[in-house]
Design a protein around this motif. Structure first.
Motif, PDB file in Angstrom:
ATOM      1  N   ILE A  56      16.655  43.502 -28.435  1.00 50.29           N
ATOM      2  CA  ILE A  56      15.950  44.465 -29.275  1.00 50.29           C
ATOM      3  C   ILE A  56      15.295  45.505 -28.367  1.00 50.29           C
ATOM      4  O   ILE A  56      14.565  45.160 -27.446  1.00 50.29           O
ATOM      5  CB  ILE A  56      14.882  43.778 -30.144  1.00 50.29           C
ATOM      6  N   VAL A  57      15.557  46.776 -28.655  1.00 50.02           N
ATOM      7  CA  VAL A  57      15.014  47.888 -27.879  1.00 50.02           C
ATOM      8  C   VAL A  57      14.013  48.634 -28.751  1.00 50.02           C
ATOM      9  O   VAL A  57      14.324  49.008 -29.889  1.00 50.02           O
ATOM     10  CB  VAL A  57      16.129  48.844 -27.405  1.00 50.02           C
ATOM     11  N   ASN A  58      12.808  48.828 -28.212  1.00 48.52           N
ATOM     12  CA  ASN A  58      11.758  49.583 -28.894  1.00 48.52           C
ATOM     13  C   ASN A  58      11.527  50.863 -28.100  1.00 48.52           C
ATOM     14  O   ASN A  58      10.941  50.837 -27.014  1.00 48.52           O
ATOM     15  CB  ASN A  58      10.476  48.764 -28.982  1.00 48.52           C
ATOM     16  N   LEU A  59      11.980  51.986 -28.664  1.00 51.75           N
ATOM     17  CA  LEU A  59      11.872  53.251 -27.938  1.00 51.75           C
ATOM     18  C   LEU A  59      10.448  53.786 -27.918  1.00 51.75           C
ATOM     19  O   LEU A  59      10.080  54.510 -26.983  1.00 51.75           O
ATOM     20  CB  LEU A  59      12.820  54.292 -28.566  1.00 51.75           C
ATOM     21  N   ASP A  60       9.641  53.463 -28.933  1.00 51.09           N
ATOM     22  CA  ASP A  60       8.260  53.929 -28.923  1.00 51.09           C
ATOM     23  C   ASP A  60       7.446  53.249 -27.822  1.00 51.09           C
ATOM     24  O   ASP A  60       6.628  53.897 -27.151  1.00 51.09           O
ATOM     25  CB  ASP A  60       7.600  53.668 -30.281  1.00 51.09           C
ATOM     26  N   GLU A  61       7.657  51.965 -27.622  1.00 55.11           N
ATOM     27  CA  GLU A  61       6.938  51.224 -26.589  1.00 55.11           C
ATOM     28  C   GLU A  61       7.675  51.216 -25.252  1.00 55.11           C
ATOM     29  O   GLU A  61       7.147  50.702 -24.262  1.00 55.11           O
ATOM     30  CB  GLU A  61       6.704  49.783 -27.045  1.00 55.11           C
ATOM     31  N   CYS A  64      12.505  46.674 -23.692  1.00 57.87           N
ATOM     32  CA  CYS A  64      13.755  46.009 -24.056  1.00 57.87           C
ATOM     33  C   CYS A  64      13.568  44.530 -23.767  1.00 57.87           C
ATOM     34  O   CYS A  64      12.919  44.140 -22.789  1.00 57.87           O
ATOM     35  CB  CYS A  64      14.932  46.570 -23.265  1.00 57.87           C
ATOM     36  N   ARG A  65      14.150  43.680 -24.623  1.00 53.01           N
ATOM     37  CA  ARG A  65      13.950  42.244 -24.480  1.00 53.01           C
ATOM     38  C   ARG A  65      14.605  41.682 -23.223  1.00 53.01           C
ATOM     39  O   ARG A  65      14.295  40.574 -22.814  1.00 53.01           O
ATOM     40  CB  ARG A  65      14.495  41.509 -25.708  1.00 53.01           C
ATOM     41  N   ARG A  67      13.961  42.951 -20.426  1.00 53.30           N
ATOM     42  CA  ARG A  67      12.834  43.166 -19.525  1.00 53.30           C
ATOM     43  C   ARG A  67      13.183  43.981 -18.282  1.00 53.30           C
ATOM     44  O   ARG A  67      12.362  44.133 -17.376  1.00 53.30           O
ATOM     45  CB  ARG A  67      12.205  41.832 -19.105  1.00 53.30           C
ATOM     46  N   HIS A  68      14.386  44.479 -18.198  1.00 47.37           N
ATOM     47  CA  HIS A  68      14.746  45.315 -17.040  1.00 47.37           C
ATOM     48  C   HIS A  68      13.979  46.627 -17.059  1.00 47.37           C
ATOM     49  O   HIS A  68      13.546  47.122 -16.005  1.00 47.37           O
ATOM     50  CB  HIS A  68      16.259  45.574 -17.059  1.00 47.37           C
ATOM     51  N   TRP A  69      13.793  47.187 -18.259  1.00 42.91           N
ATOM     52  CA  TRP A  69      13.086  48.456 -18.387  1.00 42.91           C
ATOM     53  C   TRP A  69      11.617  48.304 -18.003  1.00 42.91           C
ATOM     54  O   TRP A  69      11.042  49.162 -17.329  1.00 42.91           O
ATOM     55  CB  TRP A  69      13.222  48.960 -19.824  1.00 42.91           C
ATOM     56  N   GLU A  70      10.974  47.208 -18.408  1.00 43.60           N
ATOM     57  CA  GLU A  70       9.571  47.007 -18.101  1.00 43.60           C
ATOM     58  C   GLU A  70       9.336  46.693 -16.624  1.00 43.60           C
ATOM     59  O   GLU A  70       8.372  47.165 -16.015  1.00 43.60           O
ATOM     60  CB  GLU A  70       8.979  45.874 -18.944  1.00 43.60           C
ATOM     61  N   ILE A  71      10.226  45.919 -16.018  1.00 40.19           N
ATOM     62  CA  ILE A  71      10.014  45.480 -14.646  1.00 40.19           C
ATOM     63  C   ILE A  71      10.299  46.602 -13.652  1.00 40.19           C
ATOM     64  O   ILE A  71       9.527  46.831 -12.720  1.00 40.19           O
ATOM     65  CB  ILE A  71      10.879  44.243 -14.340  1.00 40.19           C
ATOM     66  N   THR A  72      11.401  47.319 -13.843  1.00 38.07           N
ATOM     67  CA  THR A  72      11.810  48.329 -12.868  1.00 38.07           C
ATOM     68  C   THR A  72      11.443  49.747 -13.276  1.00 38.07           C
ATOM     69  O   THR A  72      11.559  50.662 -12.454  1.00 38.07           O
ATOM     70  CB  THR A  72      13.323  48.257 -12.651  1.00 38.07           C
ATOM     71  N   SER A  73      11.026  49.960 -14.530  1.00 43.71           N
ATOM     72  CA  SER A  73      10.745  51.314 -15.064  1.00 43.71           C
ATOM     73  C   SER A  73      11.979  52.195 -15.032  1.00 43.71           C
ATOM     74  O   SER A  73      11.878  53.422 -15.082  1.00 43.71           O
ATOM     75  CB  SER A  73       9.606  51.976 -14.274  1.00 43.71           C
ATOM     76  N   MET A  74      13.136  51.564 -14.931  1.00 44.18           N
ATOM     77  CA  MET A  74      14.414  52.273 -14.970  1.00 44.18           C
ATOM     78  C   MET A  74      15.157  51.855 -16.230  1.00 44.18           C
ATOM     79  O   MET A  74      15.105  50.684 -16.620  1.00 44.18           O
ATOM     80  CB  MET A  74      15.234  51.937 -13.717  1.00 44.18           C
TER      81      MET A  74
END
Length: 204
Positions: A56-61, A64-65, A67-74
């Motif tokens: 599940i991807v939340n574009l407002d927040e 992504c589940r 967690r690659h987006w949160e960990i690397t900011s990429m």
């Protein structure tokens, strides 16, 4: 100093929105979205991969589940698929992919970090001599002798097999009741604690 010069050369010849390394990573993620399937639900998007996994991807927040987006900011491949799916469903004013990436990967940020340069200096052969009259000498060398370090633990009795050693204990003689020897080594050495028995008829 060499690193700053090498990075500045890349900044001068590269004109992309992201740094060269970040651009390569983003291109690798773009190639993975070919087999992704998205189900758009307003803000959240369900992305299914070819390995039958769903995220599940939340574009407002910006999450992504996986967690690659949160960990690397990429951006991960699921987030790229979700962004493309929102545009496909008629969403307007959607930022470009490079704007979804954290600012630490931007080329502008890279230029700000390496804008401070180290000034070149001449060799020590032409350095001016210091007018300081004090001559700095190295400290005296102290040679440590490990043989002088003796560790003796007198308060801990040694063991001999299953019995405790009597090395550091006071022995009391069973005959004369004096300390310092036992009944086997007693030679009649007396003292204040010496007791003699009186036999029959007043004989000692």
């Amino acid at each position: 100093m060499k690193r700053i010069c090498n990075v500045q050369r890349y900044i001068d010849i590269y004109h992309g929105p992201l740094t060269p390394t970040a651009t390569t990573l983003l291109d690798q993620m773009k190639r993975k979205i070919q087999k992704h399937r998205c189900i758009f639900s307003r803000v959240k998007t369900q992305v299914a991969t070819h390995w039958s996994d769903q995220f599940i991807v939340n574009l407002d927040e910006k999450t992504c589940r996986c967690r690659h987006w949160e960990i690397t900011s990429m951006l991960c491949s699921h987030a790229i698929s979700a962004i493309g799916d929102t545009i496909k469903h008629g969403a307007k004013n959607v930022p470009k992919l490079d704007q979804w990436v954290h600012s630490c990967y931007w080329l502008v940020t890279w230029a700000v970090v390496y804008k401070h340069k180290i000034k070149p200096i001449n060799g020590r052969l032409i350095w001016p001599k210091s007018p300081c009259p004090t001559k700095l000498l190295p400290p005296k060398r102290v040679v440590q002798n490990n043989n002088l370090i003796l560790c003796t633990f007198v308060d801990k009795p040694a063991t001999q097999g299953h019995k405790l050693s009597k090395k550091w204990t006071n022995i009391t003689c069973g005959k004369c009741k004096n300390k310092g020897h036992n009944s086997q080594t007693c030679k009649g050495q007396g003292g204040p604690n010496n007791k003699r028995t009186v036999g029959i008829g007043g004989k000692k």
